[in-house]
Design an enzyme around this catalytic site. Structure first.
Site, PDB file in Angstrom:
ATOM      1  N   LYS A 210      -5.750   0.139   7.455  1.00  0.00           N
ATOM      2  CA  LYS A 210      -5.177  -0.471   8.666  1.00  0.00           C
ATOM      3  C   LYS A 210      -5.943   0.018   9.890  1.00  0.00           C
ATOM      4  CE  LYS A 210      -0.498  -1.172   6.956  1.00  0.00           C
ATOM      5  NZ  LYS A 210      -0.099  -2.559   7.130  1.00  0.00           N
TER       6      LYS A 210
ATOM      7  N   HIS B 120       1.676   6.058   1.251  1.00  0.00           N
ATOM      8  CA  HIS B 120       1.345   5.658   2.624  1.00  0.00           C
ATOM      9  C   HIS B 120       1.734   6.710   3.654  1.00  0.00           C
ATOM     10  CE1 HIS B 120       0.787   1.970   0.567  1.00  0.00           C
ATOM     11  NE2 HIS B 120       2.010   1.492   0.674  1.00  0.00           N
TER      12      HIS B 120
ATOM     13  N   LYS C 110      13.926  -0.393   3.931  1.00  0.00           N
ATOM     14  CA  LYS C 110      13.982  -1.852   3.878  1.00  0.00           C
ATOM     15  C   LYS C 110      15.203  -2.300   4.683  1.00  0.00           C
ATOM     16  CE  LYS C 110      10.870  -2.350   0.458  1.00  0.00           C
ATOM     17  NZ  LYS C 110       9.540  -2.897   0.780  1.00  0.00           N
TER      18      LYS C 110
HETATM   19  C1  BG6 Z   1       3.741  -1.553  -0.310  1.00  0.00           C
HETATM   20  C2  BG6 Z   1       5.130  -1.338  -0.820  1.00  0.00           C
HETATM   21  O1  BG6 Z   1       2.889  -0.558  -0.798  1.00  0.00           O
HETATM   22  O2  BG6 Z   1       3.733  -1.521   1.099  1.00  0.00           O
HETATM   23  C3  BG6 Z   1       6.062  -2.405  -0.264  1.00  0.00           C
HETATM   24  O3  BG6 Z   1       5.153  -1.402  -2.236  1.00  0.00           O
HETATM   25  C4  BG6 Z   1       5.973  -2.432   1.241  1.00  0.00           C
HETATM   26  O4  BG6 Z   1       7.407  -2.155  -0.670  1.00  0.00           O
HETATM   27  C5  BG6 Z   1       4.521  -2.534   1.704  1.00  0.00           C
HETATM   28  O5  BG6 Z   1       6.705  -3.542   1.708  1.00  0.00           O
HETATM   29  C6  BG6 Z   1       4.408  -2.392   3.199  1.00  0.00           C
HETATM   30  O6  BG6 Z   1       3.093  -2.706   3.583  1.00  0.00           O
HETATM   31  P1  BG6 Z   1       2.807  -3.283   5.025  1.00  0.00           P
HETATM   32  O7  BG6 Z   1       1.315  -3.361   5.094  1.00  0.00           O
HETATM   33  O8  BG6 Z   1       3.490  -4.619   5.104  1.00  0.00           O
HETATM   34  O9  BG6 Z   1       3.379  -2.310   5.992  1.00  0.00           O
END
Ligand code: BG6
Length: 487
Positions: free
Chosen positions: A180, A238, A336
């Site tokens: 990102k 992440h 979520k």
């Molecule tokens: C993914 C997860 O790795 O990342 C998902 O498995 C999540 O659950 C997603 O929604 C979020 O990614 P981003 O780029 O939309 O923030």
């Protein structure tokens, strides 16, 4: 603004799971964008692989549909050029069917830069690698993506299976957060400016917040998600990667191992969270029915259709045991069906040591650096300034505000565009090394274990809110508060 993009040498990319969701939604559109940007050169070859029998023309048609669905502006000539690079061959991950043909196709290519992207379920990673080895294809690079295990032991088994065929310097573990823009900008901000680094330590920083809030629910993935939960899905990978980039020592270069060595040290310095302190340092939540974007939405259990204690929200207080960060909490929060889609890293500096202002000046707010990952990427530095005009010294908290969209007139590029070309160039800096993944699990495992043994259900929260009230208490107990929306 594509003039500064450097073309890459021709490569061969074989995508396993080529008809799946990741390939259609992310990989093919990302490769198409790079072709449109002039970076793919002849005779680059992209080979779709999956179990299904089909010819090149059928695969190209599937790819065309995927690109038209996921890319907003498509130039017809570029699309034709891109589709002409695509080929297809059927091969089964779990048997030798189709592998001779795949090997014949790939070994006939004079291009030595060969990449195998395993866009399949992780259970197939080991078997595919074993066959790549056996069919003489292990000279290339292999790309895999999470879930990389569900605990330390399973991650080690997976790493062993892949490592039996490919050496570590040819294994690319994707964490798309590292691709990102703002995440990379974190390195630019820290290491290309003289301003922050002298203040980047416990003497000047009060605490750090990392929030990744999603307004979506689990969508069609409830069955997968229920095996996983927010801690494994978002924190192990992440969020810990974001924490590492904020907290690591300056590497001596951006070479892959220089950066990854520093990230590893952060992970190894995380204070373990044990059974005794889970109540003070962790909160797990699960959403109930509520409202979101103006409409009613179902609760997690209704979506899943059965009882479950899987968390859809987690908040944590992490501590890093080293000189730079001793006593500086890192509060992490993700979930979520929260009130908004908003991901931010907020660094709050310590209060000034002495105020020269009287009470009419108003409250003195601590300086904050906010790096906003999404939805509208940018950086804000909140400073106290004087309210303009006469009337005495009145102070206001105002941001120096740099929105990427306003400052740079460029299309927002997806993380996969950057990461895919980094693989092709053999640049591993933005990919996780084996020891990093395992060190992250080493910190996560005791939390999972403590939750399991406490047998407490996750705290309910209403969809469309910022999570359970216990998450607010987690930070307010320390006299601090969650920052929402860059404020
Ligand atoms: C993914 C997860 O790795 O990342 C998902 O498995 C999540 O659950 C997603 O929604 C979020 O990614 P981003 O780029 O939309 O923030």
């Amino acid at each position: 603004m594509t003039s500064r993009l450097i073309p890459v040498d021709p490569f061969v990319l074989a995508v396993f799971g080529a008809t799946g969701d990741l390939a259609r939604r992310k990989l093919l559109p990302a490769l198409f964008h790079r072709d449109a940007g002039g970076q793919l050169t002849d005779p680059t070859l992209i080979v779709g692989v999956s179990r299904r029998d089909m010819d090149d023309a059928t695969f190209r048609e599937l790819a065309r549909e995927a690109i038209l669905e996921h890319v907003s502006e498509v130039d017809a000539d570029v699309l034709d050029r891109f589709l002409s690079r695509l080929h297809y061959t059927a091969a089964d991950a779990e048997s030798d069917t189709g592998w001779e043909a795949l090997a014949t196709l790939l070994t006939a290519q004079s291009i030595r830069d060969q990449v195998f992207y395993l866009a399949t379920a992780p259970v197939h990673f080991g078997p595919i690698c074993e066959r790549l080895g056996r069919f003489g294809l292990a000279h290339g690079r292999v790309v895999i993506e999470k879930p990389l295990g569900r605990d330390l032991a399973s991650a080690q088994r997976l790493n062993d299976a892949i490592g039996a065929v490919f050496p570590e310097e040819r294994i690319y573990r994707i964490d798309h957060y590292l691709g990102k823009e703002t995440v990379q900008n974190l390195m630019a901000l820290r290491f290309a400016n003289a301003l922050f680094e002298p203040l980047w330590n416990a003497a000047h920083i009060d605490h750090v917040q990392i929030s990744v809030a999603e307004s979506l629910g689990v969508e069609g993935r409830a069955d997968y998600y229920d095996q996983t939960g927010a801690l494994r899905d978002m924190v192990q990978n992440h969020m810990l990667q974001l924490l590492c980039l904020v907290a690591m020592e300056p590497p001596n270069s951006l070479d892959a191992d220089a950066v990854r060595d520093e990230k590893l040290k952060v992970l190894q310095a995380l204070k373990p969270i044990t059974r005794n302190d889970i109540h003070l340092t962790t909160v797990r939540g699960q959403y109930r029915a509520g409202a979101n974007n103006g409409g009613a939405v179902a609760g997690y259990l209704d979506e899943l259709g059965r009882a479950s204690t899987t968390e859809t929200f987690v908040a944590l207080k992490a501590e890093i045991r080293n000189w730079r960060w001793a006593g500086v909490p890192f509060y992490l929060r993700t979930g979520k069906r929260l009130a908004a889609r908003s991901s931010e890293i907020v660094v709050t500096f310590r209060p000034i040591p002495h105020s020269v202002f009287d009470s009419h000046a108003g409250p003195l707010v601590q300086n904050r650096l906010v790096m906003r990952l999404q939805p509208d990427e940018g950086v804000k530095l909140w400073l106290m300034i004087k309210d303009p005009g006469p009337g005495g010294m009145r102070l206001r908290n105002v941001p120096l505000d740099m929105s990427f969209a306003e400052t740079f007139d460029v299309r927002h590029s997806d993380a996969y565009e950057r990461l895919l070309l980094d693989v092709v160039r053999g640049q591993q800096t933005l990919f996780m090394r084996r020891d990093e993944v395992e060190a992250a699990w080493q910190w996560i495992d005791p939390i999972l274990e403590a939750w399991r043994s406490s047998e407490e259900a996750p705290k309910p929260y209403t969809a469309g809110t910022w999570g359970p009230s216990a998450a607010i208490a987690l930070i307010e107990r320390d006299g601090r508060t969650w920052v929402e929306d860059g404020a």
